[in-house]
Scaffold this motif. Sequence first.
Motif, PDB file in Angstrom:
ATOM      1  N   ILE A   1       0.863  -1.182   0.000  1.00  0.00           N
ATOM      2  CA  ILE A   1       0.000   0.000   0.000  1.00  0.00           C
ATOM      3  C   ILE A   1       0.899   1.232   0.000  1.00  0.00           C
ATOM      4  N   THR A   2       0.541   2.216  -0.815  1.00  0.00           N
ATOM      5  CA  THR A   2       1.269   3.484  -0.818  1.00  0.00           C
ATOM      6  C   THR A   2       0.415   4.538  -0.130  1.00  0.00           C
ATOM      7  N   LEU A   3       1.021   5.217   0.846  1.00  0.00           N
ATOM      8  CA  LEU A   3       0.344   6.308   1.538  1.00  0.00           C
ATOM      9  C   LEU A   3       1.357   7.407   1.807  1.00  0.00           C
ATOM     10  N   THR A   4       0.861   8.561   2.262  1.00  0.00           N
ATOM     11  CA  THR A   4       1.787   9.618   2.652  1.00  0.00           C
ATOM     12  C   THR A   4       1.597   9.944   4.120  1.00  0.00           C
ATOM     13  N   ILE A   5       2.713  10.147   4.781  1.00  0.00           N
ATOM     14  CA  ILE A   5       2.714  10.571   6.178  1.00  0.00           C
ATOM     15  C   ILE A   5       3.530  11.855   6.234  1.00  0.00           C
ATOM     16  N   ASP A   6       2.891  12.939   6.607  1.00  0.00           N
ATOM     17  CA  ASP A   6       3.535  14.256   6.621  1.00  0.00           C
ATOM     18  C   ASP A   6       4.218  14.524   5.271  1.00  0.00           C
ATOM     19  N   ASN A   7       3.499  14.220   4.208  1.00  0.00           N
ATOM     20  CA  ASN A   7       3.949  14.440   2.826  1.00  0.00           C
ATOM     21  C   ASN A   7       5.126  13.566   2.412  1.00  0.00           C
ATOM     22  N   ILE A   8       5.427  12.542   3.189  1.00  0.00           N
ATOM     23  CA  ILE A   8       6.456  11.568   2.800  1.00  0.00           C
ATOM     24  C   ILE A   8       5.731  10.327   2.291  1.00  0.00           C
ATOM     25  N   SER A   9       6.034   9.927   1.066  1.00  0.00           N
ATOM     26  CA  SER A   9       5.385   8.756   0.472  1.00  0.00           C
ATOM     27  C   SER A   9       6.116   7.495   0.910  1.00  0.00           C
ATOM     28  N   ILE A  10       5.339   6.497   1.402  1.00  0.00           N
ATOM     29  CA  ILE A  10       5.944   5.235   1.825  1.00  0.00           C
ATOM     30  C   ILE A  10       5.084   4.075   1.323  1.00  0.00           C
ATOM     31  N   ASN A  11       5.706   2.909   1.273  1.00  0.00           N
ATOM     32  CA  ASN A  11       5.016   1.667   0.928  1.00  0.00           C
ATOM     33  C   ASN A  11       5.088   0.734   2.128  1.00  0.00           C
ATOM     34  N   VAL A  12       3.938   0.191   2.510  1.00  0.00           N
ATOM     35  CA  VAL A  12       3.892  -0.755   3.622  1.00  0.00           C
ATOM     36  C   VAL A  12       2.950  -1.905   3.258  1.00  0.00           C
ATOM     37  N   ASP A  13       3.050  -2.995   4.003  1.00  0.00           N
ATOM     38  CA  ASP A  13       2.132  -4.114   3.789  1.00  0.00           C
ATOM     39  C   ASP A  13       0.701  -3.686   4.095  1.00  0.00           C
ATOM     40  N   ASP A  14      -0.266  -4.342   3.451  1.00  0.00           N
ATOM     41  CA  ASP A  14      -1.660  -3.935   3.615  1.00  0.00           C
ATOM     42  C   ASP A  14      -2.246  -4.267   4.983  1.00  0.00           C
ATOM     43  N   ASP A  15      -1.543  -5.055   5.776  1.00  0.00           N
ATOM     44  CA  ASP A  15      -2.041  -5.353   7.124  1.00  0.00           C
ATOM     45  C   ASP A  15      -1.327  -4.530   8.190  1.00  0.00           C
ATOM     46  N   THR A  16      -0.809  -3.365   7.788  1.00  0.00           N
ATOM     47  CA  THR A  16      -0.085  -2.481   8.705  1.00  0.00           C
ATOM     48  C   THR A  16      -1.034  -1.452   9.287  1.00  0.00           C
ATOM     49  N   THR A  17      -0.953  -1.219  10.592  1.00  0.00           N
ATOM     50  CA  THR A  17      -1.751  -0.134  11.167  1.00  0.00           C
ATOM     51  C   THR A  17      -1.088   1.200  10.835  1.00  0.00           C
ATOM     52  N   VAL A  18      -1.880   2.251  10.884  1.00  0.00           N
ATOM     53  CA  VAL A  18      -1.339   3.582  10.630  1.00  0.00           C
ATOM     54  C   VAL A  18      -0.261   3.903  11.661  1.00  0.00           C
ATOM     55  N   ALA A  19      -0.478   3.523  12.916  1.00  0.00           N
ATOM     56  CA  ALA A  19       0.510   3.788  13.966  1.00  0.00           C
ATOM     57  C   ALA A  19       1.840   3.114  13.644  1.00  0.00           C
ATOM     58  N   ALA A  20       1.799   1.873  13.202  1.00  0.00           N
ATOM     59  CA  ALA A  20       3.036   1.161  12.868  1.00  0.00           C
ATOM     60  C   ALA A  20       3.742   1.824  11.696  1.00  0.00           C
ATOM     61  N   ALA A  21       2.976   2.279  10.701  1.00  0.00           N
ATOM     62  CA  ALA A  21       3.580   2.958   9.552  1.00  0.00           C
ATOM     63  C   ALA A  21       4.278   4.244   9.995  1.00  0.00           C
ATOM     64  N   ILE A  22       3.648   4.980  10.904  1.00  0.00           N
ATOM     65  CA  ILE A  22       4.242   6.226  11.406  1.00  0.00           C
ATOM     66  C   ILE A  22       5.527   5.925  12.178  1.00  0.00           C
ATOM     67  N   LEU A  23       5.471   4.934  13.052  1.00  0.00           N
ATOM     68  CA  LEU A  23       6.647   4.573  13.848  1.00  0.00           C
ATOM     69  C   LEU A  23       7.786   4.076  12.955  1.00  0.00           C
ATOM     70  N   ASN A  24       7.438   3.373  11.873  1.00  0.00           N
ATOM     71  CA  ASN A  24       8.474   2.889  10.950  1.00  0.00           C
ATOM     72  C   ASN A  24       9.222   4.036  10.287  1.00  0.00           C
ATOM     73  N   LEU A  25       8.589   5.199  10.212  1.00  0.00           N
ATOM     74  CA  LEU A  25       9.264   6.382   9.664  1.00  0.00           C
ATOM     75  C   LEU A  25      10.133   7.077  10.710  1.00  0.00           C
ATOM     76  N   GLY A  26      10.077   6.603  11.956  1.00  0.00           N
ATOM     77  CA  GLY A  26      10.878   7.218  13.010  1.00  0.00           C
ATOM     78  C   GLY A  26      10.197   8.378  13.697  1.00  0.00           C
ATOM     79  N   ILE A  27       8.899   8.545  13.435  1.00  0.00           N
ATOM     80  CA  ILE A  27       8.142   9.630  14.052  1.00  0.00           C
ATOM     81  C   ILE A  27       7.566   9.117  15.368  1.00  0.00           C
ATOM     82  N   SER A  28       7.859   9.800  16.468  1.00  0.00           N
ATOM     83  CA  SER A  28       7.310   9.381  17.764  1.00  0.00           C
ATOM     84  C   SER A  28       6.315  10.399  18.322  1.00  0.00           C
ATOM     85  N   ALA A  29       6.348  11.623  17.822  1.00  0.00           N
ATOM     86  CA  ALA A  29       5.418  12.658  18.271  1.00  0.00           C
ATOM     87  C   ALA A  29       4.201  12.662  17.351  1.00  0.00           C
ATOM     88  N   PHE A  30       3.185  11.890  17.725  1.00  0.00           N
ATOM     89  CA  PHE A  30       2.002  11.764  16.881  1.00  0.00           C
ATOM     90  C   PHE A  30       1.122  13.005  16.940  1.00  0.00           C
TER      91      PHE A  30
END
Length: 79
Positions: A2-31
């Motif tokens: 799945i392709t999504l953007t987090i804070d305008n950064i485009s990333i690809n993650v598995d379709d069974d990934t939660t949004v929280a996990a995708a954010i943490l995978n980018l190294g963002i801890s301040a949600f």
Amino acid sequence: LITLTIDNISINVDDDTTVAAAILNLGISAFRKSVGGESRGPLCGMGICFECRVTIDGVPHQRSCNKFVTEGMKVVTGE
Ligand code: FES
């Protein structure tokens, strides 16, 4: 994948990934920011604490720990 953007950064993650996990995978801890301006992030991981809230597709205060990513989703943190 799945392709999504987090804070305008485009990333690809598995379709069974939660949004929280995708954010943490980018190294963002301040949600989000508390009323007092402190950084907040996931605590319970199961939809109870509301500390993981982010804006998803323009809708604020969505709990990222209990939502799965979808194609083209736009996530904004730090609000
Ligand atoms: S981490 Fe607690 S509601 Fe999401």
